[in-house]
Design a protein around this motif. Structure first.
Motif, PDB file in Angstrom:
ATOM      1  N   PRO A 175      40.487 100.835  44.233  1.00  0.00           N
ATOM      2  CA  PRO A 175      39.233 101.424  43.754  1.00  0.00           C
ATOM      3  C   PRO A 175      38.532 102.181  44.881  1.00  0.00           C
ATOM      4  CG  PRO A 175      39.308  99.029  43.356  1.00  0.00           C
ATOM      5  CD  PRO A 175      40.412  99.357  44.302  1.00  0.00           C
ATOM      6  N   GLY A 185      38.248  99.497  53.746  1.00  0.00           N
ATOM      7  CA  GLY A 185      38.526  98.920  52.425  1.00  0.00           C
ATOM      8  C   GLY A 185      39.312  99.819  51.491  1.00  0.00           C
ATOM      9  N   LEU A 214      36.062 106.392  41.123  1.00  0.00           N
ATOM     10  CA  LEU A 214      35.226 106.135  39.945  1.00  0.00           C
ATOM     11  C   LEU A 214      33.961 106.984  39.908  1.00  0.00           C
ATOM     12  CD1 LEU A 214      36.003 102.443  40.417  1.00  0.00           C
ATOM     13  CD2 LEU A 214      36.374 103.552  38.222  1.00  0.00           C
ATOM     14  N   PRO A 257      21.784 100.354  51.743  1.00  0.00           N
ATOM     15  CA  PRO A 257      22.603 100.620  52.940  1.00  0.00           C
ATOM     16  C   PRO A 257      22.310 102.037  53.442  1.00  0.00           C
ATOM     17  CG  PRO A 257      23.954 100.650  50.945  1.00  0.00           C
ATOM     18  CD  PRO A 257      22.579 100.168  50.540  1.00  0.00           C
ATOM     19  N   GLY A 258      22.617 102.280  54.708  1.00  0.00           N
ATOM     20  CA  GLY A 258      22.295 103.581  55.290  1.00  0.00           C
ATOM     21  C   GLY A 258      22.894 104.741  54.521  1.00  0.00           C
ATOM     22  N   ALA A 296      25.605 105.102  49.031  1.00  0.00           N
ATOM     23  CA  ALA A 296      26.829 104.527  48.469  1.00  0.00           C
ATOM     24  C   ALA A 296      26.725 104.380  46.957  1.00  0.00           C
ATOM     25  CB  ALA A 296      27.068 103.154  49.109  1.00  0.00           C
ATOM     26  N   THR A 309      31.258  95.342  47.954  1.00  0.00           N
ATOM     27  CA  THR A 309      31.226  94.927  49.363  1.00  0.00           C
ATOM     28  C   THR A 309      30.132  93.897  49.656  1.00  0.00           C
ATOM     29  OG1 THR A 309      29.777  96.767  49.922  1.00  0.00           O
ATOM     30  CG2 THR A 309      32.133  97.134  50.238  1.00  0.00           C
ATOM     31  N   ALA A 340      26.882  94.507  49.634  1.00  0.00           N
ATOM     32  CA  ALA A 340      26.073  95.269  50.595  1.00  0.00           C
ATOM     33  C   ALA A 340      24.633  94.772  50.663  1.00  0.00           C
ATOM     34  CB  ALA A 340      26.090  96.748  50.205  1.00  0.00           C
ATOM     35  N   GLY A 360      20.680  95.926  53.039  1.00  0.00           N
ATOM     36  CA  GLY A 360      20.042  97.029  53.746  1.00  0.00           C
ATOM     37  C   GLY A 360      18.721  96.594  54.338  1.00  0.00           C
ATOM     38  N   GLU A 395      35.609  93.246  47.206  1.00  0.00           N
ATOM     39  CA  GLU A 395      36.186  94.406  47.900  1.00  0.00           C
ATOM     40  C   GLU A 395      37.376  95.021  47.158  1.00  0.00           C
ATOM     41  OE1 GLU A 395      36.408  94.095  52.216  1.00  0.00           O
ATOM     42  OE2 GLU A 395      35.217  92.264  52.151  1.00  0.00           O
ATOM     43  N   LEU A 426      38.552  96.239  39.002  1.00  0.00           N
ATOM     44  CA  LEU A 426      37.746  97.466  39.162  1.00  0.00           C
ATOM     45  C   LEU A 426      36.420  97.265  38.443  1.00  0.00           C
ATOM     46  CD1 LEU A 426      40.951  98.842  38.145  1.00  0.00           C
ATOM     47  CD2 LEU A 426      39.834 100.402  39.730  1.00  0.00           C
ATOM     48  N   ILE A 427      35.331  97.406  39.165  1.00  0.00           N
ATOM     49  CA  ILE A 427      34.004  97.255  38.555  1.00  0.00           C
ATOM     50  C   ILE A 427      33.670  98.572  37.862  1.00  0.00           C
ATOM     51  CG2 ILE A 427      31.560  96.799  38.979  1.00  0.00           C
ATOM     52  CD1 ILE A 427      32.463  95.298  41.556  1.00  0.00           C
ATOM     53  N   HIS A 447      29.222  94.345  55.821  1.00  0.00           N
ATOM     54  CA  HIS A 447      30.263  95.364  55.702  1.00  0.00           C
ATOM     55  C   HIS A 447      31.529  94.851  55.043  1.00  0.00           C
ATOM     56  CE1 HIS A 447      28.295  97.608  59.335  1.00  0.00           C
ATOM     57  NE2 HIS A 447      27.588  97.702  58.222  1.00  0.00           N
ATOM     58  N   ASN A 458      44.195  96.421  45.464  1.00  0.00           N
ATOM     59  CA  ASN A 458      43.794  96.720  46.839  1.00  0.00           C
ATOM     60  C   ASN A 458      44.482  95.800  47.856  1.00  0.00           C
ATOM     61  OD1 ASN A 458      42.495  98.227  48.731  1.00  0.00           O
ATOM     62  ND2 ASN A 458      40.456  97.402  48.350  1.00  0.00           N
TER      63      ASN A 458
HETATM   64  C1  FAD Z   1      25.773 105.550  57.925  1.00  0.00           C
HETATM   65  C2  FAD Z   1      26.190 104.298  57.224  1.00  0.00           C
HETATM   66  C3  FAD Z   1      25.287 103.254  57.137  1.00  0.00           C
HETATM   67  C4  FAD Z   1      25.640 102.091  56.473  1.00  0.00           C
HETATM   68  N1  FAD Z   1      24.722 101.092  56.378  1.00  0.00           N
HETATM   69  C5  FAD Z   1      25.032  99.981  55.692  1.00  0.00           C
HETATM   70  C6  FAD Z   1      24.069  98.950  55.537  1.00  0.00           C
HETATM   71  O1  FAD Z   1      22.949  99.039  56.026  1.00  0.00           O
HETATM   72  N2  FAD Z   1      24.404  97.883  54.807  1.00  0.00           N
HETATM   73  C7  FAD Z   1      25.639  97.763  54.222  1.00  0.00           C
HETATM   74  O2  FAD Z   1      25.880  96.777  53.529  1.00  0.00           O
HETATM   75  N3  FAD Z   1      26.582  98.700  54.395  1.00  0.00           N
HETATM   76  C8  FAD Z   1      26.310  99.814  55.093  1.00  0.00           C
HETATM   77  N4  FAD Z   1      27.248 100.791  55.239  1.00  0.00           N
HETATM   78  C9  FAD Z   1      28.594 100.607  54.672  1.00  0.00           C
HETATM   79  C10 FAD Z   1      28.792 101.133  53.230  1.00  0.00           C
HETATM   80  O3  FAD Z   1      27.822 102.095  52.881  1.00  0.00           O
HETATM   81  C11 FAD Z   1      28.777  99.972  52.244  1.00  0.00           C
HETATM   82  O4  FAD Z   1      29.855  99.117  52.520  1.00  0.00           O
HETATM   83  C12 FAD Z   1      28.855 100.411  50.781  1.00  0.00           C
HETATM   84  O5  FAD Z   1      28.611  99.292  49.979  1.00  0.00           O
HETATM   85  C13 FAD Z   1      30.201 101.020  50.383  1.00  0.00           C
HETATM   86  O6  FAD Z   1      30.049 101.636  49.116  1.00  0.00           O
HETATM   87  P1  FAD Z   1      31.012 102.833  48.691  1.00  0.00           P
HETATM   88  O7  FAD Z   1      30.651 103.247  47.311  1.00  0.00           O
HETATM   89  O8  FAD Z   1      31.039 103.900  49.688  1.00  0.00           O
HETATM   90  O9  FAD Z   1      32.417 102.057  48.658  1.00  0.00           O
HETATM   91  P2  FAD Z   1      33.803 102.504  49.270  1.00  0.00           P
HETATM   92  O10 FAD Z   1      33.701 102.728  50.723  1.00  0.00           O
HETATM   93  O11 FAD Z   1      34.368 103.595  48.442  1.00  0.00           O
HETATM   94  O12 FAD Z   1      34.645 101.166  49.020  1.00  0.00           O
HETATM   95  C14 FAD Z   1      34.333  99.995  49.715  1.00  0.00           C
HETATM   96  C15 FAD Z   1      35.180  98.826  49.156  1.00  0.00           C
HETATM   97  O13 FAD Z   1      34.765  98.540  47.827  1.00  0.00           O
HETATM   98  C16 FAD Z   1      35.830  98.744  46.909  1.00  0.00           C
HETATM   99  N5  FAD Z   1      35.229  99.396  45.736  1.00  0.00           N
HETATM  100  C17 FAD Z   1      34.497 100.533  45.713  1.00  0.00           C
HETATM  101  N6  FAD Z   1      34.094 100.776  44.453  1.00  0.00           N
HETATM  102  C18 FAD Z   1      34.583  99.783  43.679  1.00  0.00           C
HETATM  103  C19 FAD Z   1      34.520  99.478  42.292  1.00  0.00           C
HETATM  104  N7  FAD Z   1      33.823 100.248  41.429  1.00  0.00           N
HETATM  105  N8  FAD Z   1      35.163  98.372  41.836  1.00  0.00           N
HETATM  106  C20 FAD Z   1      35.830  97.563  42.696  1.00  0.00           C
HETATM  107  N9  FAD Z   1      35.936  97.800  44.006  1.00  0.00           N
HETATM  108  C21 FAD Z   1      35.314  98.889  44.495  1.00  0.00           C
HETATM  109  C22 FAD Z   1      36.842  99.611  47.625  1.00  0.00           C
HETATM  110  O14 FAD Z   1      38.149  99.387  47.157  1.00  0.00           O
HETATM  111  C23 FAD Z   1      36.654  99.139  49.059  1.00  0.00           C
HETATM  112  O15 FAD Z   1      37.371  97.964  49.280  1.00  0.00           O
HETATM  113  C24 FAD Z   1      26.936 101.964  55.907  1.00  0.00           C
HETATM  114  C25 FAD Z   1      27.853 103.020  56.017  1.00  0.00           C
HETATM  115  C26 FAD Z   1      27.493 104.172  56.673  1.00  0.00           C
HETATM  116  C27 FAD Z   1      28.495 105.284  56.762  1.00  0.00           C
END
Ligand code: FAD
Length: 541
Positions: free
Chosen positions: A94, A104, A116, A158-159, A162, A170, A172, A174, A226, A231-232, A500, A536
């Protein structure tokens, strides 16, 4: 049908846009046609550039492209894709927005990346129940824009902007989590497509209650999974009323200890602070440069308070008392929305502010969380380690016009690519962002050693740092007697990741954290939901 041939070549230290060595297998033409039959031809790609874009996140983990990328538009398509892939033994990865920091989305065994993001509808808003149902492509900013006029908001921030389902995946959090909780506290229900294609509603179809004692907590199981269990495809989220009034502040401290002590004292005084974020002097300087702030360069707290005007006045007064008692100074209050946004935008851009300190370097973020009583201890030791490992900055850094005034930052920028410290300290959670030269294997190792504490033979309360001062270019980091953040956090009853996730790089630390029986229990759960190990693969366990 699928003929997947690939060695396990994943690892650290390759970058966005770079595709690792290693032979990616090929999906048969018939399999790709079957994917197209489900989602439509325009929503399938096997182009190398697209696969590479989907083979990495924002971390330093090596790019591992999937064999194909698909963009489903509804849950039925996701079910059919899952059934097809699972039936043919093809891994499913995903993908949300790819902002993860633990590798991830890397397709370590190839397979099909299910992006997605094109499922981006807000399906249901129930203001009277403080809840909303979103598809997986809705991002946190898009949701809050949608909510703008209804007096509610979703606080987990989160920053990065997302996807909300990626954030659920994840676990997450913030800057607002100290007051409003993390994704674990704010997800009420999830729609999940299980590996074989069946659809699960973790709290029961259509339910949006705040509490329940009905059976196992399946929602909790999937938050933080993760992408390894399913898949959510929709999330029911808890919303919060927009506060009547808001005020933000920054203030500087003479030492890290004083800043952390203030955090603990503010929480002990039961001030319902909405945000309390720590930036060390190097990070403060970086944010000044990157976001054109003019804050005093010193260990700093960014704070925010929410409530009625009357409640705010009291919160602010008590906080000022605590901070002054701990030697805090250079208060700067921000009441206007624009000013507050500027401040928090700077905080959210801290990662990019760090990267900008040393153009060409890449960022490596640690992410530990400890009980609040141990926070000052670990932060102070970590700062000492950054110094000992010469990870505190370079004299050659150009100072941006308008960079911060005075303070410890200027002195700290004395050698090497700087490591910065920033943290959601109200939760006991902080990050070191290490900047490393991707062309320098020694430095890569040093950063990895720092992050994972390879030098685990030593004592935890190390002082002096003579070994570390010789680290740049001398000897193996593994020989150094340090107890660095993740294992130090474990030793202090904390966790190796506050937000993370485990991803690719922290599986050994997860074992150390939860123990053998904990790992076995997780493996059994995984085997029950994903007996073929295709969701995954290579992550978490
Ligand atoms: C500048 C910056 C700042 C950040 N700050 C924070 C913060 O303050 N706090 C924090 O927690 N994180 C932070 N992060 C990390 C990131 O934003 C988080 O981990 C966020 O939750 C990832 O979401 P994404 O949609 O980008 O997921 P992705 O990076 O696309 O995927 C992350 C994981 O989740 C899985 N996944 C994604 N979507 C689904 C779905 N629909 N169903 C099942 N699995 C799925 C993927 O397979 C992967 O394992 C930061 C990242 C950056 C670049």
């Amino acid at each position: 049908m699928a003929n997947l041939l690939r060695p396990a070549t994943w690892g650290l230290f390759s970058w966005r846009g770079y595709c690792s060595r290693g032979t990616q297998g090929r999906l048969s033409a018939g399999f790709v046609e079957a994917l197209k039959a489900i989602v439509g031809s325009p929503h399938v790609s096997t182009a190398a550039v697209v696969r590479e874009q989907h083979g990495h996140d924002e971390s330093m983990h090596m790019c591992q492209p999937p064999d194909a990328v698909v963009w489903p538009q509804n849950v039925e398509q996701v079910s059919q894709l899952a059934a097809l892939c699972y039936g043919q033994g093809v891994p499913i990865i995903p993908f949300g927005t790819g902002s993860g920091l633990e590798g991830g989305v890397c397709a370590v065994q190839g397979g099909v990346c299910v992006n997605l993001i094109r499922m981006d509808r807000i399906l249901e808003l129930n203001p009277e129940d403080f809840s909303v149902v979103v598809e997986p492509g809705v991002t946190r900013k898009a949701l809050n824009t949608h909510l703008r006029d209804c007096g509610l908001w979703f606080p987990v921030d989160p920053g990065a902007d997302a996807s909300l389902c990626g954030m659920a995946a994840t676990g997450a959090s913030g800057t607002n989590s100290v007051r409003y909780g993390t994704m674990r506290d704010n997800v009420l229900n999830l729609e999940v497509v299980l590996p074989g294609g069946r659809q699960l509603h973790t709290a029961g179809r259509g339910r949006r209650f705040w509490k329940s004692a009905a059976g196992y907590n399946l929602t909790g199981l999937f938050v933080g999974s993760e992408g390894t269990l399913g898949l959510i495809t929709a999330a029911t989220l808890r919303l919060h009323p927009v506060p009547e009034a808001t005020v933000a502040a920054t203030c500087a401290f003479p030492t890290v200890q004083a800043a952390v002590d203030s955090t603990v004292h503010i929480l002990q005084a039961a001030v319902p602070v909405a945000r309390i974020e720590f930036l060390d002097e190097v990070m403060m300087d970086a944010c000044n440069r990157h976001s054109k702030l003019n804050c005093y360069v010193a260990p700093t707290l960014f704070l925010e308070f929410h409530g009625s005007e009357q409640a705010l006045a009291e919160q602010v007064q008590r906080t000022e008392e605590v901070i002054r008692h701990n030697g805090g100074s250079h208060f700067s209050w921000a009441k206007e929305a624009e000013e507050r946004s500027r401040l928090w935008a700077a905080r959210h851009n801290a990662w990019y502010a760090s990267l900008a300190l040393w153009p060409g370097c890449k960022g490596y973020s640690t992410d530990v969380c400890v009980p609040i009583s141990r926070l000052s201890e670990i932060l102070v030791q970590t700062k000492e380690d950054l110094e000992a490992w010469r990870l505190t900055g370079s004299a050659s850094l150009p100072r941006a016009p308008g960079a911060g005034r005075g303070g410890a930052g200027a002195a700290a920028l004395s050698f090497g690519p700087p490591g910065t410290v920033v943290g959601h300290v109200g939760d006991g959670n902080f990050h070191c962002i290490l900047l490393v030269d991707p062309e320098d294997p020694e430095e890569l190792l040093r950063a990895q050693a720092f992050a994972e504490q390879l030098g685990r033979s030593g004592r935890s309360g190390r002082r002096g740092g003579a070994a570390g001062r010789g680290a740049r270019g001398e000897g193996a980091p593994a020989e150094r007697p340090f107890r660095l953040p993740p294992r130090r956090a474990l030793a202090l009853h904390g966790t190796c990741t506050g937000e993370h996730g485990i991803g690719l790089g922290k599986r050994q630390l997860l074992l150390e954290e939860v123990g053998v029986v904990g790992m076995e229990t997780m493996r059994q759960l995984k085997a029950t939901l994903d007996p073929r190990g295709l969701m995954n693969p290579g992550k978490v366990l």
